[in-house]
Design an enzyme around this catalytic site. Structure first.
Site, mmCIF file in Angstrom:
data_model
loop_
_atom_site.group_PDB
_atom_site.id
_atom_site.type_symbol
_atom_site.label_atom_id
_atom_site.label_comp_id
_atom_site.label_asym_id
_atom_site.label_seq_id
_atom_site.Cartn_x
_atom_site.Cartn_y
_atom_site.Cartn_z
ATOM 1 N NE ARG A 85 -3.933 0.457 1.658
ATOM 2 C CZ ARG A 85 -5.204 0.487 2.073
ATOM 3 N NH1 ARG A 85 -5.544 1.191 3.129
ATOM 4 N NH2 ARG A 85 -6.134 -0.181 1.426
ATOM 5 N NE ARG B 40 -10.266 -5.600 -0.670
ATOM 6 C CZ ARG B 40 -9.466 -4.634 -0.215
ATOM 7 N NH1 ARG B 40 -9.984 -3.571 0.344
ATOM 8 N NH2 ARG B 40 -8.148 -4.712 -0.356
ATOM 9 C CG HIS C 289 -8.003 -0.034 -3.534
ATOM 10 N ND1 HIS C 289 -7.244 -1.156 -3.219
ATOM 11 C CD2 HIS C 289 -8.726 0.252 -2.408
ATOM 12 C CE1 HIS C 289 -7.504 -1.504 -1.970
ATOM 13 N NE2 HIS C 289 -8.395 -0.683 -1.464
ATOM 14 C CB CYS D 26 -13.983 1.029 -1.227
ATOM 15 S SG CYS D 26 -13.519 2.759 -1.029
ATOM 16 C CD GLN E 198 -12.807 -2.180 -1.833
ATOM 17 O OE1 GLN E 198 -12.118 -2.184 -0.840
ATOM 18 N NE2 GLN E 198 -14.034 -2.699 -1.852
#
Ligand code: CP
Ligand code: NVA
Length: 315
Positions: free
Chosen positions: A101, A296, A128, A268, A131
């Site tokens: 990240r 997820r 992302h 999200c 996601q």
């Protein structure tokens, strides 16, 4: 052939996405520990905070028989100036894969360039993608779709900042041939490079992707209404200005009246109640945000199996 890394949604083909989602759905339907990644370790580098990504990746590795190590930038020698290139080459000697990240997407790219092992994007300023895979699974469940082809019947609206979420969604929609409309204030649209890439992919897939300014135009008749924070991590000093600019883009009951009667709302998370989405809508019957958060985990497992499962090392 599998790509080595998963940094962008566009690293996957439509067939890859379909395969990952089918595996994730199967793993979700019988959530039992497996040994598919036994003996393999994932390093997770965090330059920014995380709840869902951190925990879902760690639990996914555990339930697949592997190990996940959380490596905050503070605890690594990166903090003292060791380069990403040296970090990548060192970690590759221990790990079967690295999730990062990162503040800057370019950092994830440098890590991937120097790492012998797969590097997975756990969020950057640009994308992302993990996601969005969980989002797609959630939409398929909400509309009881058997495969990704069913998604083509839906109209998906994204409302708010043309940020990392919007950019990965734009690419996913373009890859899968979906109808996707993003409504963003002028100056806050997805970056031109993503819009251009989406147009190229859409010509092949038949997708109808567009970016408009009016949230009502995007949401009218939409089956899926998606939003994300107005101020992403790293943009905190712009928060006040953004609150003013994005006011018209709040997902509230009035905006939801334009949507399809069977529409679902996705976010999200983390959410800022009564900023980008009202508490009433977030907690309301159309909201599937915690199912989305759960997904997820199932999607991470499928991604990990695809990228870390039995691939040969880069020569
Ligand atoms: N949606 C998401 O990535 O959440 P975290 O920031 O908690 O990981
Ligand atoms: N756009 C948000 C997503 C958080 C999961 C951010 O980058 O902060």
């Amino acid at each position: 052939m599998n790509p080595k890394d998963f940094l962008s949604m566009a690293d996957l083909s439509a067939a890859d996405i379909a395969q990952i989602l089918a595996i994730a759905a199967r793993l979700k339907s019988r959530r039992a520990p497996s040994r598919s990644l036994a003996g393999k370790s994932l390093g997770m580098i965090f330059q920014k905070p995380s709840t869902r990504t951190a925990v879902s990746f760690a639990v996914a590795m555990y339930e697949l028989g592997g190990l996940a190590l959380t490596l905050s930038e503070q605890q690594l020698q990166l903090k003292r100036g060791e380069t990403l290139a040296d970090t990548a080459r060192t970690l590759s000697r221990y790990l079967a894969g690295i999730m990062i990240r990162a503040h800057r997407h370019e950092d994830a790219e440098i890590l991937a360039r120097y790492a012998d092992v797969p590097v997975i994007n756990g969020l950057t300023d640009k994308e992302h993608p993990c996601q969005v895979l969980a989002d797609l699974l959630t939409v398929m469940e909400a509309f009881q779709l058997k495969n990704t082809a069913g998604l083509k019947k839906l109209h998906i609206a994204y409302v708010g900042d043309g940020n990392n979420m919007a950019q990965s969604w734009l690419l996913a929609a373009a890859l899968l041939g979906l109808r996707f409309t993003a409504a963003c204030p002028r100056g806050y649209e997805p970056a031109k490079e993503f819009q251009r890439q989406a147009v190229v992919l859409a010509t092949r897939s038949g997708a109808r992707v567009k970016v408009v300014e009016d949230p009502r135009e995007a949401v009218t008749g939409a089956h899926v209404v998606y939003t994300d924070v107005w101020t992403s991590m790293g943009q905190e000093e712009e928060a006040e200005k953004r609150r003013e600019i994005f006011q018209r883009y709040q997902v509230n009951e009035s905006l939801m009246e334009c949507a399809h009667p069977k529409s679902v709302v996705l976010h999200c998370l983390p959410a800022h109640r009564d900023e980008e989405i009202t508490a009433v809508v977030l907690e309301g019957p159309r909201s599937v945000v915690f199912q989305q958060a759960e997904n997820r985990l199932h999607v991470q497992k499928a991604v990990l199996q695809k990228f870390l499962g039995g691939r040969a090392k880069k020569s």
